[in-house]
Motif scaffolding. Structure first.
Motif, PDB file in Angstrom:
ATOM      1  N   LEU A  18       7.191  -7.634  -3.736  1.00  0.00           N
ATOM      2  CA  LEU A  18       6.758  -7.353  -5.097  1.00  0.00           C
ATOM      3  C   LEU A  18       7.194  -5.942  -5.464  1.00  0.00           C
ATOM      4  CD1 LEU A  18       3.077  -8.666  -5.449  1.00  0.00           C
ATOM      5  CD2 LEU A  18       5.091  -9.504  -6.667  1.00  0.00           C
ATOM      6  N   ARG A  19       7.398  -5.745  -6.747  1.00  0.00           N
ATOM      7  CA  ARG A  19       7.785  -4.427  -7.252  1.00  0.00           C
ATOM      8  C   ARG A  19       6.765  -3.997  -8.296  1.00  0.00           C
ATOM      9  NH1 ARG A  19      11.297  -2.496 -11.471  1.00  0.00           N
ATOM     10  NH2 ARG A  19      12.584  -0.705 -10.840  1.00  0.00           N
ATOM     11  N   LEU A  20       5.999  -2.977  -7.973  1.00  0.00           N
ATOM     12  CA  LEU A  20       5.015  -2.444  -8.902  1.00  0.00           C
ATOM     13  C   LEU A  20       5.625  -1.294  -9.694  1.00  0.00           C
ATOM     14  CD1 LEU A  20       1.798  -2.291  -6.688  1.00  0.00           C
ATOM     15  CD2 LEU A  20       2.769  -4.233  -7.932  1.00  0.00           C
ATOM     16  N   SER A  21       5.265  -1.227 -10.964  1.00  0.00           N
ATOM     17  CA  SER A  21       5.724  -0.147 -11.821  1.00  0.00           C
ATOM     18  C   SER A  21       4.539   0.590 -12.416  1.00  0.00           C
ATOM     19  CB  SER A  21       6.595  -0.688 -12.955  1.00  0.00           C
ATOM     20  OG  SER A  21       7.774  -1.274 -12.468  1.00  0.00           O
ATOM     21  N   CYS A  22       4.718   1.874 -12.627  1.00  0.00           N
ATOM     22  CA  CYS A  22       3.718   2.709 -13.275  1.00  0.00           C
ATOM     23  C   CYS A  22       4.416   3.451 -14.397  1.00  0.00           C
ATOM     24  CB  CYS A  22       3.118   3.672 -12.267  1.00  0.00           C
ATOM     25  SG  CYS A  22       1.994   4.894 -12.987  1.00  0.00           S
ATOM     26  N   VAL A  23       4.046   3.113 -15.624  1.00  0.00           N
ATOM     27  CA  VAL A  23       4.650   3.725 -16.797  1.00  0.00           C
ATOM     28  C   VAL A  23       3.656   4.705 -17.409  1.00  0.00           C
ATOM     29  CG1 VAL A  23       5.627   3.302 -19.069  1.00  0.00           C
ATOM     30  CG2 VAL A  23       6.021   1.674 -17.231  1.00  0.00           C
ATOM     31  N   ALA A  24       4.170   5.854 -17.853  1.00  0.00           N
ATOM     32  CA  ALA A  24       3.317   6.873 -18.437  1.00  0.00           C
ATOM     33  C   ALA A  24       3.594   7.040 -19.917  1.00  0.00           C
ATOM     34  CB  ALA A  24       3.525   8.206 -17.734  1.00  0.00           C
ATOM     35  N   SER A  25       2.550   7.351 -20.633  1.00  0.00           N
ATOM     36  CA  SER A  25       2.677   7.796 -22.010  1.00  0.00           C
ATOM     37  C   SER A  25       1.977   9.147 -22.120  1.00  0.00           C
ATOM     38  CB  SER A  25       2.048   6.791 -22.979  1.00  0.00           C
ATOM     39  OG  SER A  25       0.682   6.620 -22.702  1.00  0.00           O
ATOM     40  N   GLY A  44     -13.064   1.123   0.672  1.00  0.00           N
ATOM     41  CA  GLY A  44     -12.844   2.333  -0.098  1.00  0.00           C
ATOM     42  C   GLY A  44     -11.400   2.475  -0.515  1.00  0.00           C
ATOM     43  N   ARG A  45     -11.145   3.506  -1.292  1.00  0.00           N
ATOM     44  CA  ARG A  45      -9.776   3.780  -1.743  1.00  0.00           C
ATOM     45  C   ARG A  45      -8.910   4.205  -0.559  1.00  0.00           C
ATOM     46  NH1 ARG A  45      -9.938   8.322  -5.816  1.00  0.00           N
ATOM     47  NH2 ARG A  45     -10.123   9.569  -3.902  1.00  0.00           N
ATOM     48  N   GLU A  46      -7.704   3.695  -0.540  1.00  0.00           N
ATOM     49  CA  GLU A  46      -6.773   3.973   0.559  1.00  0.00           C
ATOM     50  C   GLU A  46      -5.460   4.502   0.005  1.00  0.00           C
ATOM     51  OE1 GLU A  46      -4.542   1.578   4.243  1.00  0.00           O
ATOM     52  OE2 GLU A  46      -5.408   0.483   2.559  1.00  0.00           O
ATOM     53  N   PHE A  47      -4.970   5.568   0.587  1.00  0.00           N
ATOM     54  CA  PHE A  47      -3.662   6.109   0.227  1.00  0.00           C
ATOM     55  C   PHE A  47      -2.562   5.146   0.663  1.00  0.00           C
ATOM     56  CE2 PHE A  47      -0.112   8.808  -0.208  1.00  0.00           C
ATOM     57  CZ  PHE A  47       0.603   8.776   0.977  1.00  0.00           C
ATOM     58  N   VAL A  48      -1.534   5.003  -0.189  1.00  0.00           N
ATOM     59  CA  VAL A  48      -0.407   4.131   0.136  1.00  0.00           C
ATOM     60  C   VAL A  48       0.884   4.934   0.252  1.00  0.00           C
ATOM     61  CG1 VAL A  48       1.011   2.188  -0.634  1.00  0.00           C
ATOM     62  CG2 VAL A  48      -1.479   2.139  -0.985  1.00  0.00           C
ATOM     63  N   ALA A  49       1.235   5.665  -0.818  1.00  0.00           N
ATOM     64  CA  ALA A  49       2.512   6.386  -0.832  1.00  0.00           C
ATOM     65  C   ALA A  49       2.462   7.477  -1.881  1.00  0.00           C
ATOM     66  CB  ALA A  49       3.667   5.432  -1.127  1.00  0.00           C
ATOM     67  N   THR A  50       3.276   8.510  -1.679  1.00  0.00           N
ATOM     68  CA  THR A  50       3.360   9.596  -2.642  1.00  0.00           C
ATOM     69  C   THR A  50       4.791  10.112  -2.707  1.00  0.00           C
ATOM     70  OG1 THR A  50       2.526  11.815  -3.198  1.00  0.00           O
ATOM     71  CG2 THR A  50       2.648  11.248  -0.883  1.00  0.00           C
ATOM     72  N   ILE A  51       5.134  10.691  -3.861  1.00  0.00           N
ATOM     73  CA  ILE A  51       6.483  11.221  -4.062  1.00  0.00           C
ATOM     74  C   ILE A  51       6.369  12.558  -4.769  1.00  0.00           C
ATOM     75  CG2 ILE A  51       6.768   9.986  -6.266  1.00  0.00           C
ATOM     76  CD1 ILE A  51       9.746   9.563  -5.425  1.00  0.00           C
ATOM     77  N   THR A  69       8.453   1.278  -0.415  1.00  0.00           N
ATOM     78  CA  THR A  69       9.255   2.419  -0.832  1.00  0.00           C
ATOM     79  C   THR A  69       8.805   2.881  -2.208  1.00  0.00           C
ATOM     80  OG1 THR A  69      11.188   1.581   0.382  1.00  0.00           O
ATOM     81  CG2 THR A  69      11.584   3.272  -1.286  1.00  0.00           C
ATOM     82  N   ILE A  70       8.521   4.164  -2.328  1.00  0.00           N
ATOM     83  CA  ILE A  70       8.158   4.745  -3.617  1.00  0.00           C
ATOM     84  C   ILE A  70       9.382   5.467  -4.175  1.00  0.00           C
ATOM     85  CG2 ILE A  70       7.267   6.881  -2.562  1.00  0.00           C
ATOM     86  CD1 ILE A  70       5.159   6.949  -4.807  1.00  0.00           C
ATOM     87  N   SER A  71       9.592   5.334  -5.484  1.00  0.00           N
ATOM     88  CA  SER A  71      10.757   5.968  -6.103  1.00  0.00           C
ATOM     89  C   SER A  71      10.453   6.256  -7.570  1.00  0.00           C
ATOM     90  CB  SER A  71      11.991   5.069  -5.990  1.00  0.00           C
ATOM     91  OG  SER A  71      11.785   3.840  -6.672  1.00  0.00           O
ATOM     92  N   ARG A  72      11.353   6.963  -8.190  1.00  0.00           N
ATOM     93  CA  ARG A  72      11.216   7.301  -9.607  1.00  0.00           C
ATOM     94  C   ARG A  72      12.377   6.720 -10.405  1.00  0.00           C
ATOM     95  NH1 ARG A  72       7.796  11.503 -10.807  1.00  0.00           N
ATOM     96  NH2 ARG A  72       7.025  12.756  -9.062  1.00  0.00           N
ATOM     97  N   ILE A  80       7.903   3.674  -9.201  1.00  0.00           N
ATOM     98  CA  ILE A  80       7.997   2.317  -8.680  1.00  0.00           C
ATOM     99  C   ILE A  80       7.507   2.272  -7.241  1.00  0.00           C
ATOM    100  CG2 ILE A  80       9.650   0.504  -8.057  1.00  0.00           C
ATOM    101  CD1 ILE A  80      11.403   1.790 -10.369  1.00  0.00           C
ATOM    102  N   LEU A  81       6.825   1.188  -6.911  1.00  0.00           N
ATOM    103  CA  LEU A  81       6.468   0.923  -5.517  1.00  0.00           C
ATOM    104  C   LEU A  81       7.085  -0.425  -5.149  1.00  0.00           C
ATOM    105  CD1 LEU A  81       4.868   1.985  -3.050  1.00  0.00           C
ATOM    106  CD2 LEU A  81       3.014   0.465  -3.780  1.00  0.00           C
ATOM    107  N   GLN A  82       8.139  -0.380  -4.363  1.00  0.00           N
ATOM    108  CA  GLN A  82       8.770  -1.599  -3.864  1.00  0.00           C
ATOM    109  C   GLN A  82       8.072  -2.006  -2.579  1.00  0.00           C
ATOM    110  OE1 GLN A  82      11.311  -3.533  -5.189  1.00  0.00           O
ATOM    111  NE2 GLN A  82      10.841  -4.943  -3.509  1.00  0.00           N
ATOM    112  N   MET A  83       7.514  -3.200  -2.577  1.00  0.00           N
ATOM    113  CA  MET A  83       6.731  -3.674  -1.432  1.00  0.00           C
ATOM    114  C   MET A  83       7.429  -4.887  -0.825  1.00  0.00           C
ATOM    115  SD  MET A  83       2.858  -3.292  -2.950  1.00  0.00           S
ATOM    116  CE  MET A  83       3.011  -4.736  -3.977  1.00  0.00           C
ATOM    117  N   ASN A  84       7.882  -4.747   0.396  1.00  0.00           N
ATOM    118  CA  ASN A  84       8.564  -5.824   1.107  1.00  0.00           C
ATOM    119  C   ASN A  84       7.718  -6.311   2.271  1.00  0.00           C
ATOM    120  OD1 ASN A  84      10.785  -5.427  -0.601  1.00  0.00           O
ATOM    121  ND2 ASN A  84      11.719  -3.956   0.812  1.00  0.00           N
ATOM    122  N   SER A  85       8.023  -7.501   2.739  1.00  0.00           N
ATOM    123  CA  SER A  85       7.332  -8.079   3.899  1.00  0.00           C
ATOM    124  C   SER A  85       5.818  -7.991   3.743  1.00  0.00           C
ATOM    125  CB  SER A  85       7.779  -7.373   5.190  1.00  0.00           C
ATOM    126  OG  SER A  85       9.176  -7.459   5.352  1.00  0.00           O
TER     127      SER A  85
END
Length: 125
Positions: A18-25, A44-51, A69-72, A80-85
């Motif tokens: 799955l590919r998650l996107s986060c768009v800002a305004s 509880g809340r769990e950290f996944v990735a940061t850039i 994989t996190i990317s911009r 973007i958070l690309q989630m494989n496997s």
């Protein structure tokens, strides 16, 4: 007013991507450290990735390292958070967050200043 909106979640079987996107305004995301976090049912809340601001540095939770994989995409003002496997243990509500102060990556949820509403990811076995 700054707003973060996540998308891309869904119900999938284990092993797919799955590919998650986060768009800002209201803000230019490339100026800020960004992160992805998740909250599984009853947990509880769990950290996944940061850039980092420049995108040159990333950091991952051990549970997702090598799979996510996190990317911009600065042209789209998106993170973007690309989630494989994917695994059933990845089932959670996924949030993106913006951290105003740090110039490098940040894995501490309490340091983040703005949060999206989340997108649900459900992985069946």
């Amino acid at each position: 007013q700054m707003q973060l909106v996540e998308s891309g979640g869904g119900l999938v079987q284990a092993g797919v991507s799955l590919r998650l996107s986060c768009v800002a305004s209201g803000r230019t995301l490339s100026a800020y450290t960004m992160g992805w976090f998740r909250r599984a049912p009853g947990m509880g809340r769990e950290f996944v990735a940061t850039i980092s601001r420049t995108g040159g540095s990333t950091f991952y939770a051990d549970s997702v390292k090598g799979r996510f994989t996190i990317s911009r995409d600065n042209a789209e003002n998106t993170v973007i958070l690309q989630m494989n496997s994917l695994k059933p243990d990845d089932t959670a509500l996924y949030y993106c967050a913006l951290e105003e102060v740090s110039s490098i990556y940040c894995e501490l949820g309490d340091e983040y200043d703005y949060w999206g509403q989340g997108t649900q990811v459900t992985v069946s076995s």
